[in-house]
Design a protein around this motif. Structure first.
Motif, mmCIF file in Angstrom:
data_model
loop_
_atom_site.group_PDB
_atom_site.id
_atom_site.type_symbol
_atom_site.label_atom_id
_atom_site.label_comp_id
_atom_site.label_asym_id
_atom_site.label_seq_id
_atom_site.Cartn_x
_atom_site.Cartn_y
_atom_site.Cartn_z
ATOM 1 N N GLN A 58 123.371 -33.706 82.333
ATOM 2 C CA GLN A 58 122.287 -33.375 83.257
ATOM 3 C C GLN A 58 121.585 -32.119 82.756
ATOM 4 O OE1 GLN A 58 124.624 -32.759 86.795
ATOM 5 N NE2 GLN A 58 124.194 -34.822 87.532
ATOM 6 N N ILE A 59 120.285 -32.077 82.951
ATOM 7 C CA ILE A 59 119.494 -30.890 82.676
ATOM 8 C C ILE A 59 119.039 -30.376 84.040
ATOM 9 C CG2 ILE A 59 117.511 -29.920 81.472
ATOM 10 C CD1 ILE A 59 119.728 -31.258 79.669
ATOM 11 N N VAL A 92 122.220 -26.961 80.783
ATOM 12 C CA VAL A 92 122.687 -28.261 80.299
ATOM 13 C C VAL A 92 124.112 -28.412 80.827
ATOM 14 C CG1 VAL A 92 123.172 -29.679 78.275
ATOM 15 C CG2 VAL A 92 121.248 -28.055 78.239
ATOM 16 N N VAL A 93 124.329 -29.455 81.626
ATOM 17 C CA VAL A 93 125.609 -29.674 82.292
ATOM 18 C C VAL A 93 126.183 -31.009 81.821
ATOM 19 C CG1 VAL A 93 126.711 -29.980 84.537
ATOM 20 C CG2 VAL A 93 124.855 -28.322 84.284
ATOM 21 N N VAL A 94 127.436 -30.990 81.360
ATOM 22 C CA VAL A 94 128.120 -32.207 80.918
ATOM 23 C C VAL A 94 129.332 -32.419 81.815
ATOM 24 C CG1 VAL A 94 129.356 -33.325 79.030
ATOM 25 C CG2 VAL A 94 127.333 -31.940 78.547
ATOM 26 N N ASN A 95 129.374 -33.566 82.461
ATOM 27 C CA ASN A 95 130.451 -33.905 83.399
ATOM 28 C C ASN A 95 130.718 -32.782 84.399
ATOM 29 O OD1 ASN A 95 130.744 -36.408 82.289
ATOM 30 N ND2 ASN A 95 132.573 -35.932 81.135
ATOM 31 N N GLY A 96 129.649 -32.188 84.921
ATOM 32 C CA GLY A 96 129.776 -31.171 85.956
ATOM 33 C C GLY A 96 130.023 -29.768 85.449
ATOM 34 N N ARG A 101 122.387 -23.590 77.555
ATOM 35 C CA ARG A 101 121.072 -23.329 78.160
ATOM 36 C C ARG A 101 120.034 -23.687 77.122
ATOM 37 N NH1 ARG A 101 123.401 -18.190 80.227
ATOM 38 N NH2 ARG A 101 123.898 -18.611 82.390
ATOM 39 N N GLY A 102 118.854 -24.000 77.605
ATOM 40 C CA GLY A 102 117.806 -24.368 76.665
ATOM 41 C C GLY A 102 116.438 -24.238 77.285
ATOM 42 N N GLU A 103 115.450 -24.556 76.452
ATOM 43 C CA GLU A 103 114.070 -24.504 76.917
ATOM 44 C C GLU A 103 113.471 -25.899 76.824
ATOM 45 O OE1 GLU A 103 112.053 -22.974 72.758
ATOM 46 O OE2 GLU A 103 112.661 -21.484 74.243
ATOM 47 N N ILE A 104 112.590 -26.203 77.750
ATOM 48 C CA ILE A 104 111.931 -27.507 77.766
ATOM 49 C C ILE A 104 110.916 -27.540 76.637
ATOM 50 C CG2 ILE A 104 110.450 -29.043 79.104
ATOM 51 C CD1 ILE A 104 111.726 -27.795 81.623
ATOM 52 N N THR A 105 110.885 -28.668 75.931
ATOM 53 C CA THR A 105 109.953 -28.829 74.825
ATOM 54 C C THR A 105 109.402 -30.249 74.825
ATOM 55 O OG1 THR A 105 109.695 -28.589 72.429
ATOM 56 C CG2 THR A 105 111.783 -29.461 73.192
ATOM 57 N N ILE A 116 114.987 -30.986 75.510
ATOM 58 C CA ILE A 116 115.518 -29.635 75.647
ATOM 59 C C ILE A 116 115.886 -29.109 74.265
ATOM 60 C CG2 ILE A 116 117.378 -28.230 76.668
ATOM 61 C CD1 ILE A 116 115.448 -29.518 78.712
ATOM 62 N N ARG A 117 115.419 -27.913 73.929
ATOM 63 C CA ARG A 117 115.838 -27.225 72.709
ATOM 64 C C ARG A 117 116.912 -26.228 73.130
ATOM 65 N NH1 ARG A 117 111.263 -25.159 70.997
ATOM 66 N NH2 ARG A 117 110.850 -26.915 69.627
ATOM 67 N N LEU A 118 118.131 -26.415 72.619
ATOM 68 C CA LEU A 118 119.241 -25.535 73.003
ATOM 69 C C LEU A 118 119.018 -24.140 72.444
ATOM 70 C CD1 LEU A 118 122.299 -27.895 72.533
ATOM 71 C CD2 LEU A 118 120.959 -27.466 74.583
ATOM 72 N N THR A 119 119.180 -23.148 73.297
ATOM 73 C CA THR A 119 119.023 -21.756 72.888
ATOM 74 C C THR A 119 120.303 -20.962 72.998
ATOM 75 O OG1 THR A 119 118.295 -21.157 75.121
ATOM 76 C CG2 THR A 119 116.576 -21.688 73.510
ATOM 77 N N GLU A 120 121.274 -21.500 73.752
ATOM 78 C CA GLU A 120 122.556 -20.798 73.954
ATOM 79 C C GLU A 120 123.629 -21.824 74.253
ATOM 80 O OE1 GLU A 120 124.560 -17.654 77.121
ATOM 81 O OE2 GLU A 120 122.454 -18.180 77.324
ATOM 82 N N ILE A 121 124.751 -21.724 73.536
ATOM 83 C CA ILE A 121 125.915 -22.560 73.799
ATOM 84 C C ILE A 121 126.908 -21.710 74.570
ATOM 85 C CG2 ILE A 121 127.790 -23.902 72.791
ATOM 86 C CD1 ILE A 121 125.048 -25.098 72.249
#
Length: 128
Positions: A58-59, A92-96, A101-105, A116-121
């Motif tokens: 989920q975003i 960015v949420v995976v299985n809850g 985090r990322g930015e919309i592109t 979504i372009r990931l900016t932080e893991i």
């Protein structure tokens, strides 16, 4: 029957997920390090099974709280204000569990879609 300390720790879903992920990483890492080509061929098939397990991604653009009366008054064309502003990172949420985090592109291959372009893991942290 009283629970032992390790059993009590596993009662927390986040801790169970963390432990399972770490065990899986360890097994996959061990399989990659094995020198036996025959074993690598069979273990590659096993890891491909794991890699094909679907997960819910989920975003999260934002959220809001509202009384039930306001919720019931929503209709087509209503606008719901979220708690984030344009340009703020999305989760960015995976299985809850929040994993990045990322930015919309806008997709280069299809300008009618966005991604979504990931900016932080967010590795190794507890869920959001």
């Amino acid at each position: 029957m009283a629970k032992t300390k390790p059993e009590a720790d596993l009662d927390q879903p986040d801790e169970q997920l963390d432990r399972a992920i770490e065990e899986l990483r360890g097994v996959l890492h061990e399989e990659e390090q094995r020198p036996d080509p025959a074993f690598r061929a069979t273990s590659g098939a096993n890891s491909s099974v794991i890699m094909n397990i679907p997960v819910d991604v989920q975003i999260i653009l934002g959220s809001t709280e509202m009384p039930v009366s306001d919720l019931m008054a929503l209709q087509k064309g209503s606008t719901v204000a979220l708690n984030r502003r344009i340009g703020e990172p999305v989760d960015v949420v995976v299985n809850g569990r929040k994993i990045a985090r990322g930015e919309i592109t806008v997709l280069e291959s299809d300008p009618s879609r966005f991604g979504i372009r990931l900016t932080e893991i967010i590795a190794g942290t507890k869920g959001a």
